[in-house]
Design a protein around this motif. Sequence first.
Motif, PDB file in Angstrom:
ATOM      1  N   VAL A  67       0.882  -1.258   0.179  1.00 12.79           N
ATOM      2  CA  VAL A  67      -0.196   0.154  -0.027  1.00 12.79           C
ATOM      3  C   VAL A  67       1.022   1.310  -0.022  1.00 12.79           C
ATOM      4  O   VAL A  67       0.601   2.194  -0.765  1.00 12.79           O
ATOM      5  N   ALA A  68       1.897   1.183   0.788  1.00 15.87           N
ATOM      6  CA  ALA A  68       2.623   2.350   0.901  1.00 15.87           C
ATOM      7  C   ALA A  68       3.425   2.558  -0.395  1.00 15.87           C
ATOM      8  O   ALA A  68       4.000   3.889  -0.767  1.00 15.87           O
ATOM      9  N   GLU A  71       0.840   4.258  -2.829  1.00 16.03           N
ATOM     10  CA  GLU A  71       0.751   5.542  -2.472  1.00 16.03           C
ATOM     11  C   GLU A  71       1.868   6.447  -3.097  1.00 16.03           C
ATOM     12  O   GLU A  71       1.678   7.566  -3.315  1.00 16.03           O
ATOM     13  N   SER A  72       3.213   5.970  -2.820  1.00 16.20           N
ATOM     14  CA  SER A  72       4.468   6.685  -3.323  1.00 16.20           C
ATOM     15  C   SER A  72       4.200   6.882  -4.700  1.00 16.20           C
ATOM     16  O   SER A  72       4.476   7.901  -5.181  1.00 16.20           O
ATOM     17  N   ASP A  73       3.950   5.784  -5.541  1.00 15.10           N
ATOM     18  CA  ASP A  73       3.763   6.040  -7.054  1.00 15.10           C
ATOM     19  C   ASP A  73       2.725   6.941  -7.213  1.00 15.10           C
ATOM     20  O   ASP A  73       2.768   7.714  -8.295  1.00 15.10           O
ATOM     21  N   VAL A  74       1.518   6.792  -6.739  1.00 15.72           N
ATOM     22  CA  VAL A  74       0.442   7.835  -7.089  1.00 15.72           C
ATOM     23  C   VAL A  74       0.892   9.077  -6.710  1.00 15.72           C
ATOM     24  O   VAL A  74       0.566  10.320  -7.285  1.00 15.72           O
ATOM     25  N   GLN A  75       1.494   9.447  -5.534  1.00 16.09           N
ATOM     26  CA  GLN A  75       2.134  11.012  -5.234  1.00 16.09           C
ATOM     27  C   GLN A  75       3.159  11.189  -6.362  1.00 16.09           C
ATOM     28  O   GLN A  75       3.071  12.445  -6.759  1.00 16.09           O
ATOM     29  N   GLU A  78       1.227  12.126  -9.483  1.00 20.86           N
ATOM     30  CA  GLU A  78       0.454  13.521  -9.056  1.00 20.86           C
ATOM     31  C   GLU A  78       1.189  14.532  -9.099  1.00 20.86           C
ATOM     32  O   GLU A  78       0.986  15.763  -9.722  1.00 20.86           O
ATOM     33  N   ARG A 111      -2.567   7.128 -13.140  1.00 18.04           N
ATOM     34  CA  ARG A 111      -2.967   7.208 -11.766  1.00 18.04           C
ATOM     35  C   ARG A 111      -4.231   6.648 -11.378  1.00 18.04           C
ATOM     36  O   ARG A 111      -4.553   5.989 -10.349  1.00 18.04           O
ATOM     37  N   GLU A 115      -4.453   3.727  -8.529  1.00 17.84           N
ATOM     38  CA  GLU A 115      -5.631   3.944  -7.482  1.00 17.84           C
ATOM     39  C   GLU A 115      -6.351   2.794  -7.419  1.00 17.84           C
ATOM     40  O   GLU A 115      -6.934   2.312  -6.272  1.00 17.84           O
ATOM     41  N   GLU A 118      -4.459   0.179  -5.519  1.00 18.41           N
ATOM     42  CA  GLU A 118      -4.262   0.741  -4.245  1.00 18.41           C
ATOM     43  C   GLU A 118      -5.613   0.363  -3.265  1.00 18.41           C
ATOM     44  O   GLU A 118      -5.276  -0.355  -2.221  1.00 18.41           O
ATOM     45  N   MET A 122      -5.195  -2.325  -0.369  1.00 17.56           N
ATOM     46  CA  MET A 122      -5.897  -1.658   0.979  1.00 17.56           C
ATOM     47  C   MET A 122      -6.778  -2.763   1.613  1.00 17.56           C
ATOM     48  O   MET A 122      -6.744  -3.123   2.608  1.00 17.56           O
TER      49      MET A 122
END
Length: 246
Positions: A67-68, A71-75, A78, A111, A115, A118, A122
């Motif tokens: 998950v982390a 999330e890092s890839d999404v950030q 973005e 993205r 998501e 993700e 999750m």
Amino acid sequence: MALKASNEDQRQLLTLQETDTRIVRLLGKAKALPQTQRIEQLDTELVQLDRAVLERLGAHDDAAAEVARIESDVQTVEARLQRNRDRLPTITDAKTATATEHENATLERRRGDLEDLELEAMQQQEDAATALAEARGAAEAARSERERLAAEREVEAAGIAQELEAARAERAELAAPVPAALLALYDKQRERYGIGATPLQRRTSVASGVELTAAELHEIRQAADDDVLLDPGSSAILVRTDESGI
């Protein structure tokens, strides 16, 4: 030369035998406390349960790390999108602007994919957390039961230990007046055959439960009161009493 001891001393062995029998029973009781078998089962179960906790903890940590990572890839995506959007109004070259818009579309699709991943990660993390909680609960329940049983066993063992101490003290007191040679023979026969002395009751050996033969009874009648005799059935010292019937 046959061993001799007064009939009174020989009868003392019967009381001593009762005490020794009680000591043996207490020792057996101490070794076979009812909680022991279940505690041993729980010890085996706890090895498996603790292993399950570690395995599920590892699965949970892996899911959390996934998950982390997403999330890092999404950030990162973005942040790249935001930079492109900030730059786009200032780009004067049409070709560069078109390339930037194309990249933004690709980043937005990326993205969206991230998501979706993700959400799946999750859910896996949530499932792993549930499995971990169940494993910990099972291990805690087993450990709690073991601790309760161990406490109960300790109390029972302490009670038996007190009884044993009293019985052994009584044994020492009973053995003290017995002539050394007679006591040595009694201990030898008890260690070898399990019973050191037995009464002859109504022509029957209490230890073996077998009525003596006429020939054996004849030999006993011929023996002096202070002759130490052995039971032909159990090999214990055969003690003649008022109930012997001879």
